[in-house]
Design an enzyme around this catalytic site. Structure first.
Site, PDB file in Angstrom:
ATOM      1  N   SER A   1       0.821  -1.208   0.000  1.00 10.90           N
ATOM      2  CA  SER A   1       0.000   0.000   0.000  1.00 10.90           C
ATOM      3  C   SER A   1       0.855   1.257   0.000  1.00 10.90           C
ATOM      4  O   SER A   1       2.033   1.231   0.375  1.00 10.90           O
ATOM      5  CB  SER A   1      -0.907   0.016   1.233  1.00 10.90           C
ATOM      6  OG  SER A   1      -0.138   0.202   2.417  1.00 10.90           O
TER       7      SER A   1
ATOM      8  N   GLU B   1       6.231  -0.746  -5.601  1.00  4.65           N
ATOM      9  CA  GLU B   1       5.089  -1.163  -6.420  1.00  4.65           C
ATOM     10  C   GLU B   1       3.846  -0.979  -5.557  1.00  4.65           C
ATOM     11  O   GLU B   1       3.561  -1.798  -4.688  1.00  4.65           O
ATOM     12  CB  GLU B   1       5.245  -2.625  -6.854  1.00  4.65           C
ATOM     13  CG  GLU B   1       6.446  -2.891  -7.741  1.00  4.65           C
ATOM     14  CD  GLU B   1       6.195  -2.540  -9.201  1.00  4.65           C
ATOM     15  OE1 GLU B   1       5.135  -1.956  -9.498  1.00  4.65           O
ATOM     16  OE2 GLU B   1       7.054  -2.837 -10.035  1.00  4.65           O
TER      17      GLU B   1
ATOM     18  N   CYS C   1      -3.680  -4.971  -7.270  1.00  4.13           N
ATOM     19  CA  CYS C   1      -3.264  -3.564  -7.300  1.00  4.13           C
ATOM     20  C   CYS C   1      -3.711  -2.861  -8.580  1.00  4.13           C
ATOM     21  O   CYS C   1      -3.906  -1.647  -8.575  1.00  4.13           O
ATOM     22  CB  CYS C   1      -1.748  -3.452  -7.138  1.00  4.13           C
ATOM     23  SG  CYS C   1      -0.800  -4.348  -8.389  1.00  4.13           S
TER      24      CYS C   1
END
Length: 520
Positions: A192, A213, A248
């Site tokens: 996150s 990422e 994601c």
């Protein structure tokens, strides 16, 4: 406070790296083959762990986890020899003769901190890239997937015994904190934005390079000019619900042209019914990683419902957060400021927003906080797609599909708040290696141009400095040449130098000197 002694883990690995063992092509290939053997022979154990932690079916686990790692290994094995070759580069003319190249060299001891949503592929995939780059690697799996974490530690210890090249550290926040207090040659973090900030701050204290990422609210933009409606609806519904939306790059919300919003909404609800039935809780639909995460998603739905949102399917009444189940939910007319509109959802909830035209769609996307990790544009009009791409920044983008760029031979990474750095294919190779500039220039007075590059710059009647500046401006770059051509050029220059300086006798001396240089 963690009882983890990080130096005890890292020091033997640093010694292994410093020995030069992992730099060779042979070691890398053997390690990659061992990793492939591990994933192949222990795929049943990994699938069982994924079913325990996330409720994934064997098929979904294979598609989204193990096959991703195996693809990375196969591509590395197919390309490693070529990737390891130095890349020759042109050289400045004023420096001739010289030889310039870029060497992709191992970084050293790297740390991979993996997330809970794809706990196998996002732990072992970066490990594969670390091996490919000639590094040693510490893996820190997510504590939210204890079965997967335990499985990875067990099988890595079995196939890479001793912990000298690949090691696994289990634990939670205290262990992450202890790991990040140490300097690394690279940290590769997936997770996150909130935790990413913590990782980046800790890395800054030790000047450790880091790849983040992250995620964000990835929009689906639907134009008035649609591609095939059923195919589009299938793709959006699949992308939103695979792994229960815990992806994601999953579609977070949809911005749809007003002329198509009803047709598109009905089509997506219809495809969800087809995929999971009237009661998805009785299907193979995945579960949320924890009751805490499920409760968060449930509360978001309840808030939207209380604010007057229109629930087209699913809804809070069909959810069971205590058992980590959130029903696939489609919401329209969500109230302004509600959490489904302001937070990254990271679950099987799709919010549909109606717009008058593509200009308003673009404005809606750009008004959202942060930069999305991906943007998905559904249109039969290429000009509309190009307009959205030009106006809406994102980490990646797809026209008329979702998610697939993650598995393509393309750079995968974020922009701005969605992260920085790239992975996959040869972009992983670049991430896990250092581009080291190297130049070789023969050391011989024949190549000094009368010492005009050295002080004082008033030699030759005050013109040496001016002559050097003129050469810098006028001489073109030397193109990339192979070694034989370089030494031929050197020999020719040496012949010219000998003739100019010493006549025919000098030529013979010069040729003898260049022959010696070529032989060594």
């Amino acid at each position: 406070m963690s009882g983890l002694n990080v130096p005890e883990v890292v020091n033997p690995m640093r010694a292994q790296f410093d020995s030069g063992r992992t730099r060779s092509y042979t070691w890398r290939v053997e390690a990659l083959k061992q990793a492939k053997k591990m994933v192949t022979e222990r795929s049943d154990q990994l699938a069982a762990a994924l079913a325990s932690d996330l409720g994934k079916t064997t098929e979904e686990a294979t598609i989204t986890e193990m096959s991703v790692v195996l693809h990375e290994i196969d591509e590395a094995l197919a390309n490693l020899k070529e990737w390891m070759k130095p890349v020759q580069r042109p050289s400045p003319g004023v420096a001739m003769p010289c030889y310039s190249e870029v060497r992709q060299e191992p970084r050293g001891v790297v740390l991979v901190i993996s997330p809970f949503n794809y706990p196998v592929s996002l732990a072992l995939g970066p490990m594969v890239s670390a091996i490919t780059g000639g590094n040693v690697c510490v893996i820190k799996p997510s504590e939210l997937c204890p079965s997967v974490s335990s499985c990875i530690k067990r099988i890595v210890g079995e196939y890479f015994p001793g912990g000298g090249t690949i090691s696994v550290v289990e634990g939670g926040i205290p262990e992450n904190t202890a790991l990040m207090a140490q300097p690394w040659d690279l940290v590769f973090f997936t997770g996150s934005g909130r935790v990413g900030k913590i990782i980046a701050r800790a890395a800054a204290d030790t000047l450790t390079p880091v790849v983040l990422e992250l995620g964000g609210k990835s929009p689906v933009v639907v134009d008035k000019d649609l591609p095939d409606l059923t195919t589009m609806a299938n793709r959006i519904a699949w992308g939103k619900t695979i792994n229960a939306g815990q992806t994601c790059v999953a579609p977070d919300y949809m911005v749809c042209h007003k002329d198509q919003v009803e047709n598109v909404s009905k089509a997506i609800v219809s495809r969800l019914d087809f995929m999971f039935g009237k009661d998805p809780s009785q299907s193979d639909f995945s579960r949320i990683v924890s009751t805490q995460h499920a409760q968060r998603l449930y509360d978001m739905i309840v808030e939207a419902e209380k604010g007057g949102a229109q629930v087209l399917c699913g809804g809070s009444a069909k959810c069971d957060p205590t058992n980590k189940y959130i029903a696939p939910t489609v919401i329209a007319k969500a109230p302004k400021g509600s959490r489904v509109l302001t937070e990254e959802i990271f679950g099987p909830i799709l919010v549909i927003r109606e717009v008058d035209d593509m200009s308003q769609a673009i404005q809606t996307v750009n008004d959202m906080e942060g930069t999305p990790l991906a943007i998905y544009i559904f249109t039969s009009n290429k000009a509309v797609c190009d307009k959205v791409l030009d106006r809406c920044p994102s980490g990646g983008a797809i026209r008329n599909d979702v998610l697939l760029h993650f598995a393509a031979n393309l750079p995968f990474g974020g922009l701005g708040t969605s992260g920085y750095g790239n992975a996959h294919s040869d972009w992983s190779w670049r991430t896990f290696t250092h581009e080291r500039a190297f130049m070789f220039k023969p050391c011989h007075p024949a190549f000094e141009f009368g010492d005009i590059r050295y002080a004082p710059y008033a030699k030759y009647g005050g013109n040496s400095g001016k002559a050097f500046i003129a050469l810098i401006k006028l001489l073109p770059n030397i193109p990339v040449l192979n070694t034989r051509l370089i030494w031929t050029s050197i020999g020719m220059v040496g012949v010219g130098y000998g003739m100019a300086a010493f006549g025919p006798a000098g030529v013979r001396v010069s040729l003898r000197r260049e022959s010696y240089h070529t032989s060594v």
